[in-house]
Design a protein around this motif. Structure first.
Motif, PDB file in Angstrom:
ATOM      1  N   LEU A  86       1.000  -1.147  -0.096  1.00 22.13           N
ATOM      2  CA  LEU A  86      -0.075  -0.011  -0.109  1.00 22.13           C
ATOM      3  C   LEU A  86       0.925   1.281   0.031  1.00 22.13           C
ATOM      4  CD1 LEU A  86      -3.155   0.566   1.686  1.00 22.13           C
ATOM      5  CD2 LEU A  86      -1.522   2.219   2.259  1.00 22.13           C
ATOM      6  N   GLU A  87       1.691   1.238   0.993  1.00 28.84           N
ATOM      7  CA  GLU A  87       2.915   2.497   0.831  1.00 28.84           C
ATOM      8  C   GLU A  87       3.427   2.731  -0.301  1.00 28.84           C
ATOM      9  OE1 GLU A  87       4.018   1.203   5.076  1.00 28.84           O
ATOM     10  OE2 GLU A  87       5.171   3.035   4.447  1.00 28.84           O
ATOM     11  N   ILE A  88       3.844   1.563  -1.128  1.00 27.77           N
ATOM     12  CA  ILE A  88       4.746   1.772  -2.399  1.00 27.77           C
ATOM     13  C   ILE A  88       3.998   2.217  -3.165  1.00 27.77           C
ATOM     14  CG2 ILE A  88       6.199   0.622  -3.920  1.00 27.77           C
ATOM     15  CD1 ILE A  88       6.818  -1.495  -1.771  1.00 27.77           C
ATOM     16  N   ILE A  89       2.820   1.553  -3.447  1.00 28.50           N
ATOM     17  CA  ILE A  89       1.748   2.139  -4.464  1.00 28.50           C
ATOM     18  C   ILE A  89       1.519   3.557  -4.273  1.00 28.50           C
ATOM     19  CG2 ILE A  89      -0.390   1.774  -5.437  1.00 28.50           C
ATOM     20  CD1 ILE A  89      -0.385  -1.116  -4.352  1.00 28.50           C
ATOM     21  N   LYS A  95       4.012  10.537  -6.488  1.00 38.19           N
ATOM     22  CA  LYS A  95       5.217  10.920  -7.245  1.00 38.19           C
ATOM     23  C   LYS A  95       4.799  11.229  -8.794  1.00 38.19           C
ATOM     24  CE  LYS A  95       8.863   9.262  -4.118  1.00 38.19           C
ATOM     25  NZ  LYS A  95       9.237  10.361  -3.878  1.00 38.19           N
ATOM     26  N   ALA A  96       3.924  10.636  -9.208  1.00 47.46           N
ATOM     27  CA  ALA A  96       3.536  10.776 -10.490  1.00 47.46           C
ATOM     28  C   ALA A  96       2.966  12.205 -11.050  1.00 47.46           C
ATOM     29  CB  ALA A  96       2.331  10.070 -11.166  1.00 47.46           C
ATOM     30  N   PRO A  97       3.381  12.991 -12.140  1.00 45.98           N
ATOM     31  CA  PRO A  97       3.189  14.295 -12.175  1.00 45.98           C
ATOM     32  C   PRO A  97       1.683  14.552 -12.130  1.00 45.98           C
ATOM     33  CG  PRO A  97       4.507  13.410 -14.026  1.00 45.98           C
ATOM     34  CD  PRO A  97       4.365  12.203 -13.067  1.00 45.98           C
ATOM     35  N   ASP A  98       0.849  13.738 -12.702  1.00 48.96           N
ATOM     36  CA  ASP A  98      -0.680  14.074 -12.420  1.00 48.96           C
ATOM     37  C   ASP A  98      -1.247  13.211 -11.329  1.00 48.96           C
ATOM     38  OD1 ASP A  98      -1.244  16.088 -14.135  1.00 48.96           O
ATOM     39  OD2 ASP A  98      -1.799  14.693 -15.771  1.00 48.96           O
ATOM     40  N   ARG A  99      -0.375  12.422 -10.676  1.00 52.06           N
ATOM     41  CA  ARG A  99      -0.852  11.694  -9.323  1.00 52.06           C
ATOM     42  C   ARG A  99      -1.874  10.855  -9.661  1.00 52.06           C
ATOM     43  NH1 ARG A  99      -0.913  14.918  -3.807  1.00 52.06           N
ATOM     44  NH2 ARG A  99       1.142  15.301  -3.865  1.00 52.06           N
ATOM     45  N   MET A 100      -1.452  10.156 -10.878  1.00 53.24           N
ATOM     46  CA  MET A 100      -2.211   9.132 -11.516  1.00 53.24           C
ATOM     47  C   MET A 100      -1.091   8.053 -12.040  1.00 53.24           C
ATOM     48  SD  MET A 100      -5.598  10.506 -13.323  1.00 53.24           S
ATOM     49  CE  MET A 100      -4.547  11.341 -14.525  1.00 53.24           C
ATOM     50  N   LYS A 141     -10.055   4.476  -9.466  1.00 51.52           N
ATOM     51  CA  LYS A 141      -9.724   4.500 -10.741  1.00 51.52           C
ATOM     52  C   LYS A 141     -10.126   5.770 -11.240  1.00 51.52           C
ATOM     53  CE  LYS A 141     -11.940   0.539 -11.677  1.00 51.52           C
ATOM     54  NZ  LYS A 141     -12.688  -0.471 -12.266  1.00 51.52           N
ATOM     55  N   ALA A 142      -9.309   5.994 -12.289  1.00 54.83           N
ATOM     56  CA  ALA A 142      -9.510   7.553 -12.972  1.00 54.83           C
ATOM     57  C   ALA A 142      -9.580   7.450 -14.387  1.00 54.83           C
ATOM     58  CB  ALA A 142      -8.500   8.529 -12.377  1.00 54.83           C
ATOM     59  N   GLY A 143     -10.375   6.671 -14.923  1.00 56.45           N
ATOM     60  CA  GLY A 143     -10.587   6.614 -16.526  1.00 56.45           C
ATOM     61  C   GLY A 143      -9.743   5.615 -17.103  1.00 56.45           C
ATOM     62  N   TRP A 153      -4.792   4.880 -12.254  1.00 54.74           N
ATOM     63  CA  TRP A 153      -5.190   4.784 -10.709  1.00 54.74           C
ATOM     64  C   TRP A 153      -4.764   6.064  -9.995  1.00 54.74           C
ATOM     65  CZ3 TRP A 153      -8.107   1.047  -8.534  1.00 54.74           C
ATOM     66  CH2 TRP A 153      -8.125  -0.130  -9.027  1.00 54.74           C
ATOM     67  N   ARG A 154      -5.776   6.651  -9.165  1.00 51.99           N
ATOM     68  CA  ARG A 154      -5.189   7.720  -8.271  1.00 51.99           C
ATOM     69  C   ARG A 154      -5.547   7.169  -6.889  1.00 51.99           C
ATOM     70  NH1 ARG A 154      -9.298  10.771  -6.935  1.00 51.99           N
ATOM     71  NH2 ARG A 154     -11.208  10.434  -8.207  1.00 51.99           N
TER      72      ARG A 154
END
Length: 285
Positions: A86-89, A95-100, A141-143, A153-154
């Motif tokens: 969970l933490e790593i995911i 850390k993703a630019p769009d947090r997705m 899920k985000a589309g 995934w966000r």
DNA sequence: TTCTGTGTTTACTTGCT
DNA sequence: AGCAAGTAAACACAGAA
């Protein structure tokens, strides 16, 4: 001599990992040119991992002196990381630019960060990653993804706040609710209140840059005018979100209205049907 | 049609409190 | 005992080959 050793005894120069992962990120950022800034911001170590936030922890690709501490036996088998899935995911997505992130990107993050995952041949950890994404209500899920496979995934807005504060907790409201519904014929919203967060939590909309990057060809006509501010303050808890690229019905596990709606929809069906009704299916009118 | 990746769910095990 | 986390497995679905 700087080198890395796999559990198969194959040596790879550290430079190999560096180039490999750097290339990976470069391709990503080339495709999303507006993220040249983060690319510059996140400096790569010679270890091949991104500087910011990527700790050189157990099994990560790092200098030889540290590696010795992180191997559990004399075969140089990487130890399992102390961080939970969970933490790593969550860390990866944040850390993703769009947090997705799409699933394969999350896989990549795992493998970049921990040698344990990079060298695990049976790939069972991928099953665990998927399991965690599905099970934990903090991941939503985000589309649909742009490659036709899977979803973005966000992190749920509420969980995001907790994660940023370093609080990682597993949430399984769905399962708990389902179990309760299976065992109780009478549905009393009051009695369920302990499962509900404050109603002030809303689904967050994708970041402003979402459309320009992730818009899919067949939905270009769907141009929605809801601003992030507007959506984040006025959107109801449960909605057919107009802010995702393909109007993916956002499922809000933290919303009391989700469960109410879900239950009201499903109470006409056989109780066993509940166990296979996914939230999003339930949400699709 | 088959294969592959993805997503969901259940069952079970392990470790901790 | 109860819970959280991890693992294994079955199954369904969608897209590609």
């Amino acid at each position: 001599m700087e080198r890395c050793m796999t559990k198969f005894g194959v040596f790879y120069p550290k430079r190999f990992w560096f180039e490999l992962f750097k290339l990976d990120f470069e391709i990503y950022y080339q495709q999303h040119s507006e993220y040249q800034l983060p690319m510059n911001k996140h400096q790569f170590h010679d270890s091949g991992i991104v500087d910011e936030g990527l700790s050189d922890e157990t099994g990560s690709i790092e200098d030889d002196s540290k590696q010795k501490e992180n191997y559990s036996d004399e075969n140089d088998t990487p130890k399992k990381p102390n961080q939970s899935y969970l933490e790593i995911i969550a860390e990866a997505i944040l850390k993703a630019p769009d947090r997705m992130m799409q699933l394969y990107e999350i896989y990549n993050y795992f493998q970049r960060k921990y040698r344990y995952f990079a060298e695990d041949v049976n790939k069972s950890w991928k099953n665990s990653v998927r399991h965690n994404l599905s099970l934990n209500d903090c991941f939503v899920k985000a589309g649909r993804g742009t490659n036709g496979k899977g979803h973005y995934w966000r992190i749920h807005e509420l969980a995001e706040r907790e994660f940023e504060q370093g609080r990682f907790r597993r949430r399984r409201y769905r399962q708990q609710m389902r179990q309760l519904q299976m065992h109780t014929q009478t549905y009393d919203t009051q009695s369920m209140s302990s499962f509900y967060p404050p109603t002030s939590y809303y689904m967050c909309s994708p970041p402003p840059s979402y459309h320009s990057i992730y818009q899919t060809p067949n939905n270009s006509s769907e141009n929605h005018s809801i601003s992030p501010l507007e959506s984040s303050t006025t959107m109801p808890n449960f909605c057919m979100t107009p802010t995702t690229p393909n109007s993916y019905p956002l499922y809000d596990p933290y919303s009391s209205s989700y469960y109410t709606t879900s239950y009201q929809q499903q109470q006409h069906h056989h109780p066993m049907a509940l166990s296979y009704a996914s939230p999003n299916e339930s949400a699709s009118f």
